[in-house]
Design a protein around this motif. Structure first.
Motif, PDB file in Angstrom:
ATOM      1  N   HIS A  21       0.858  -1.180   0.000  1.00 15.48           N
ATOM      2  CA  HIS A  21       0.000   0.000   0.000  1.00 15.48           C
ATOM      3  C   HIS A  21       0.894   1.230   0.000  1.00 15.48           C
ATOM      4  CE1 HIS A  21      -3.717  -2.157   0.922  1.00 15.48           C
ATOM      5  NE2 HIS A  21      -2.977  -2.919   1.692  1.00 15.48           N
ATOM      6  N   ASP A  24      -1.234   7.733   1.017  1.00 15.35           N
ATOM      7  CA  ASP A  24      -1.954   8.671   0.168  1.00 15.35           C
ATOM      8  C   ASP A  24      -1.515  10.084   0.526  1.00 15.35           C
ATOM      9  OD1 ASP A  24      -5.515   9.154  -0.555  1.00 15.35           O
ATOM     10  OD2 ASP A  24      -3.744  10.205  -1.268  1.00 15.35           O
ATOM     11  N   SER A  68     -11.891   2.309   5.807  1.00 10.68           N
ATOM     12  CA  SER A  68     -10.619   2.836   5.311  1.00 10.68           C
ATOM     13  C   SER A  68      -9.458   2.130   5.995  1.00 10.68           C
ATOM     14  CB  SER A  68     -10.531   4.350   5.498  1.00 10.68           C
ATOM     15  OG  SER A  68     -10.623   4.703   6.850  1.00 10.68           O
ATOM     16  N   LYS A  69      -8.328   2.102   5.318  1.00 13.11           N
ATOM     17  CA  LYS A  69      -7.122   1.472   5.854  1.00 13.11           C
ATOM     18  C   LYS A  69      -6.099   2.540   6.172  1.00 13.11           C
ATOM     19  CE  LYS A  69      -7.784  -3.001   3.773  1.00 13.11           C
ATOM     20  NZ  LYS A  69      -7.242  -4.041   2.917  1.00 13.11           N
ATOM     21  N   ARG A  84      -7.714  -1.766   9.415  1.00 16.09           N
ATOM     22  CA  ARG A  84      -8.945  -1.281   8.795  1.00 16.09           C
ATOM     23  C   ARG A  84      -9.799  -0.644   9.883  1.00 16.09           C
ATOM     24  NH1 ARG A  84     -13.649  -3.897   8.546  1.00 16.09           N
ATOM     25  NH2 ARG A  84     -12.608  -5.842   9.121  1.00 16.09           N
ATOM     26  N   SER A 123      -3.954   4.793   0.290  1.00 17.94           N
ATOM     27  CA  SER A 123      -4.764   4.762  -0.931  1.00 17.94           C
ATOM     28  C   SER A 123      -5.093   3.298  -1.229  1.00 17.94           C
ATOM     29  CB  SER A 123      -3.991   5.387  -2.082  1.00 17.94           C
ATOM     30  OG  SER A 123      -2.766   4.700  -2.292  1.00 17.94           O
ATOM     31  N   ASP A 124      -6.118   3.090  -2.011  1.00 16.88           N
ATOM     32  CA  ASP A 124      -6.525   1.711  -2.332  1.00 16.88           C
ATOM     33  C   ASP A 124      -5.641   1.045  -3.325  1.00 16.88           C
ATOM     34  OD1 ASP A 124      -8.604   1.768  -0.570  1.00 16.88           O
ATOM     35  OD2 ASP A 124     -10.003   2.578  -2.040  1.00 16.88           O
TER      36      ASP A 124
END
Length: 124
Positions: A21, A24, A68-69, A84, A123-124
Motif C-alpha cells: 500500500h 496517500d 478505510s485502511k 482497517r 490509498s486503495d
C-alpha cells in the motif's frame, strides 16, 4: 562512512518499494496516542456492524471513514501495522486511535498499553 550511508539509504528505498500500500499524499496524516482494546469488547458489535475481533487487524477512530485502511507506526520502535477502521472511538480524551489487541502486538505496545504513533491514510 559514506558507503554505509548509501547502503542504508538503498536498503530503505528497496523496502519502501516492497510495500503493498502507498501512503496517500492527499490523505490523513496525524501523530498522537494510541491505545488498544481486547477481551472485554471481543464479540461486541462495532460501528460498522461487524463483531469486534481482538485478533483482527482493525481499529477505532473518531472520524476516518469506516472501511478505510491506515498505516499505524509506533514512534518509539518504528514498527508498523496496517489496520482497517471498523469502529468509532477512542472514547478517552487525548487518544487518537484504538487498536485491536493483535494490531497492538504487531507494533509492540501491549506492555505499555499506549504508544505515540503516526497514523497515515492509505490509498486503495
Amino acid at each position: 562512512m559514506l558507503k554505509r550511508s548509501l547502503a542504508t539509504l538503498t536498503l530503505f528505498s528497496l523496502l519502501a518499494g516492497c510495500a503493498s500500500h502507498d501512503v496517500d499524499p492527499r490523505g490523513y496524516n496525524q501523530t498522537g496516542t494510541a491505545s488498544y482494546y481486547g477481551s472485554r469488547h471481543h464479540g461486541k458489535r462495532t460501528a460498522s456492524g461487524e463483531p469486534f475481533n481482538k485478533n483482527g487487524l482493525t481499529a477505532a477512530h473518531r472520524s476516518l471513514p469506516l472501511g478505510s485502511k491506515v498505516l499505524v507506526t509506533n514512534l518509539a520502535n518504528d514498527r508498523s501495522v496496517i489496520v482497517r477502521i471498523n469502529d468509532r472511538g477512542p472514547h478517552t480524551r487525548g487518544r487518537l486511535i484504538d487498536l485491536s489487541r493483535a494490531a497492538a502486538e504487531k507494533i509492540g505496545m501491549i506492555r505499555s498499553g499506549t504508544a505515540r504513533v503516526r497514523v497515515q491514510g492509505l490509498s486503495d
